[in-house]
Design an enzyme around this catalytic site. Sequence first.
Site, PDB file in Angstrom:
ATOM      1  N   CYS A   2       0.775  -1.227   0.000  1.00 49.90           N
ATOM      2  CA  CYS A   2       0.000   0.000   0.000  1.00 49.90           C
ATOM      3  C   CYS A   2       0.815   1.291   0.000  1.00 49.90           C
ATOM      4  O   CYS A   2       2.025   1.295   0.194  1.00 49.90           O
ATOM      5  CB  CYS A   2      -0.964   0.022   1.181  1.00 49.90           C
ATOM      6  SG  CYS A   2      -1.944  -1.492   1.363  1.00 49.90           S
ATOM      7  N   ASP A 106      -4.961  -6.887   9.245  1.00 55.36           N
ATOM      8  CA  ASP A 106      -3.987  -6.569  10.291  1.00 55.36           C
ATOM      9  C   ASP A 106      -3.911  -5.071  10.544  1.00 55.36           C
ATOM     10  O   ASP A 106      -3.611  -4.623  11.651  1.00 55.36           O
ATOM     11  CB  ASP A 106      -2.605  -7.117   9.900  1.00 55.36           C
ATOM     12  CG  ASP A 106      -2.112  -6.563   8.575  1.00 55.36           C
ATOM     13  OD1 ASP A 106      -2.845  -6.685   7.578  1.00 55.36           O
ATOM     14  OD2 ASP A 106      -0.991  -6.032   8.523  1.00 55.36           O
ATOM     15  N   SER A 374      13.166 -11.278   1.897  1.00 50.08           N
ATOM     16  CA  SER A 374      14.475 -10.816   1.461  1.00 50.08           C
ATOM     17  C   SER A 374      15.457 -10.857   2.625  1.00 50.08           C
ATOM     18  O   SER A 374      15.074 -11.062   3.776  1.00 50.08           O
ATOM     19  CB  SER A 374      14.385  -9.401   0.890  1.00 50.08           C
ATOM     20  OG  SER A 374      13.936  -8.493   1.885  1.00 50.08           O
ATOM     21  N   GLY A 375      16.747 -10.630   2.321  1.00 43.38           N
ATOM     22  CA  GLY A 375      17.793 -10.829   3.313  1.00 43.38           C
ATOM     23  C   GLY A 375      18.422  -9.575   3.880  1.00 43.38           C
ATOM     24  O   GLY A 375      19.481  -9.653   4.510  1.00 43.38           O
TER      25      GLY A 375
END
Length: 682
Positions: A2, A106, A374-375
Amino acid sequence: MCGLTAVYYTETTTRPDSSEISELLSASLAKIQHRGPDYTGVWVSPDCSVGLGHVRLSIIDLDHGQQPLSDENERIHCVVTGEIYDHERIRDELIAQGFTFKTKSDSELVVQLYKRDGLDLLSSLRGEFAFVLYDSTRRLMLAARDRFGIKPLYYTISDGRLLIASEMKAFLAFGWKAKWDIDSVVHNGDLGDDRTVFKGVNKLMAGHSLVFRPTGYLKVQSYWDITYSNIDTPNVSTVDEMISNVRAHLFDAIRLRLRSDVPVGVYLSGGIDSAAIAGMAMHLLRQNNPDAKLATFTLAFPDAGDNDEGPIAHRTAIFLGAEEHMVNITEKELVDSFEATLWHVEQPIWAFHAPGKYLLSKFVQSQGYKVVLSGEGADEFLGGYAWLPVDYLRQPDSPGLALGLELPTDTEREAMLNRIQMATVPVFSLSKNSYTDVSLARKMLGGISAHRAYAAATSAGAELYNSRAIAVAGEPDVPRAIAEGIDPSVRNKAVSGEWHPLNVASYVTAKTILMKSILNHMGERMEMAHSVEGRPPFLDHNFIEYVNTIPPSLKVRPIKNETSGTWAFTEKWILRQAVKPYVTEEVFLRRKLSYNAPPSRRTRGESLLVPLQAHLKVRITRANVERVGFLDWSFVEGLLAGYLTNPNFPADGSLDARAQLLLYVLSFIVLQERFDVPTWNN
């Protein structure tokens, strides 16, 4: 997920009517439609003082959860971006306490937690988020950004209005006019503090909230910060227990981030960080379904030879049994996407990292994925950068010694430190680096040199700017700007020696390179440019709070060669031990290499320009450079001529240092064009 936009007209400002405000909000949202193509919504207060807008990327509660959100009494209104984890548990807790929810989203937690806890709601939120909330009874606007600044949020006062948005381009629809902030440009406020390149536009900093009232009163304050154990505090756990705890905390962070009502993938490179996320995610999925598949997405550069991480990532994908997606990219594709990338990044860049991530995320979207793990974050908090051992060596590690680790003696440590500091610093940056200059900037942070390296890597020297700019802003002193941007209480911990220098360096790394650069031009902005939500499990605050209690020597681990008696460092040692069962031996043993999106090369005697040279030749003209207003054309002209006639092709696949600086110059040209910035003229 968003994007959001918000406006608050103060008491002394003439307010448009409701329909006009709605039109302004809709036009603003159109500028950031890429962040949320699934739904657009606006809300305007009955007195026309406040407007909220939202574009939605549907990930949780797909059929409901449209925004702006409100409570059952229509008193609290809110727009939220990002993800809040563990929301089912918190929702059940709130329902048991008598609070009412309209959706299963959420994001609605923000509304109900505010009703219960007021401004203290932020301590209950776990995840990556940014939001703007309006309490119509108190006429109070509250904005906040997650602890690591994963989700962007900007604000400015324009014509008596507070404007807030996920991206600065959203302000244009309200009639905001971009102007260069010359002091921020020269001293790289984008890296060091809450400034941007545009005058009067600020980033809401990571872990901060903003309160605004109708009188125009604005207050920004921190609600959470990174912290570390005292330099002498012993760790009560054994090494094996700490390894196990790192593993458990990381599993918990990944488990929460796999929760989604749409398919989830993983970005996979050749390094241990992304491989660990992929391997542990696969382990979790197969606990419930032995046949579970996980999609991995890898950026590959087949023309780059040994600098291509594609083959290593391919072997990791085979080891995991993943559904592999290899995205092969050429230099021309990187060059062709560079200027579009800048529109999304909204700050100067100097390499192909951002275009690479831009193209990778575009492919992810084309495959129907909206969520990718992702890392990011492991290097900053677990000692992954090559220059961090310098600061590790500045003080002994008492907790490490208490664990019985074999560590360098004080004599050995000081000898290694002196040898490194006196050596020639490799060229890997936009400007010259040194371990011995900017003494005040280093002194302000307890003598560390990490911020000196970051400044050199991301900021230009004085020669790039014309005399008028230097006369106004002074010569660039980015290390000092970084030090001044660090919270005074943290500077005190650094100077007093309360924190180990490695931890001070990690803190500064996270606050600069990670939060203001990597998460922007290699993370969230490139993903959201194509409506993809990136989730970095390493940046779970519970995980980081535990990791920050671990002794420095278990992050940057010194290992002594018994034959030669010399010491070498293993970066991210404890992470390697924690994730070893879930990665290949090749990845476990592999040392960290700088991520590069390698350029193509000319063969000896070839006269044709490579794509980057050709593009720079066309775009970096005297007219374009002088139109910016603060760049020195004679310096840029010489730089361009040298790069076009005699380019270098570093063995590590990085760009010629001149090309990096020229991309930095091009960044200002493109930002000026895209944001219609007038020529700077003091």
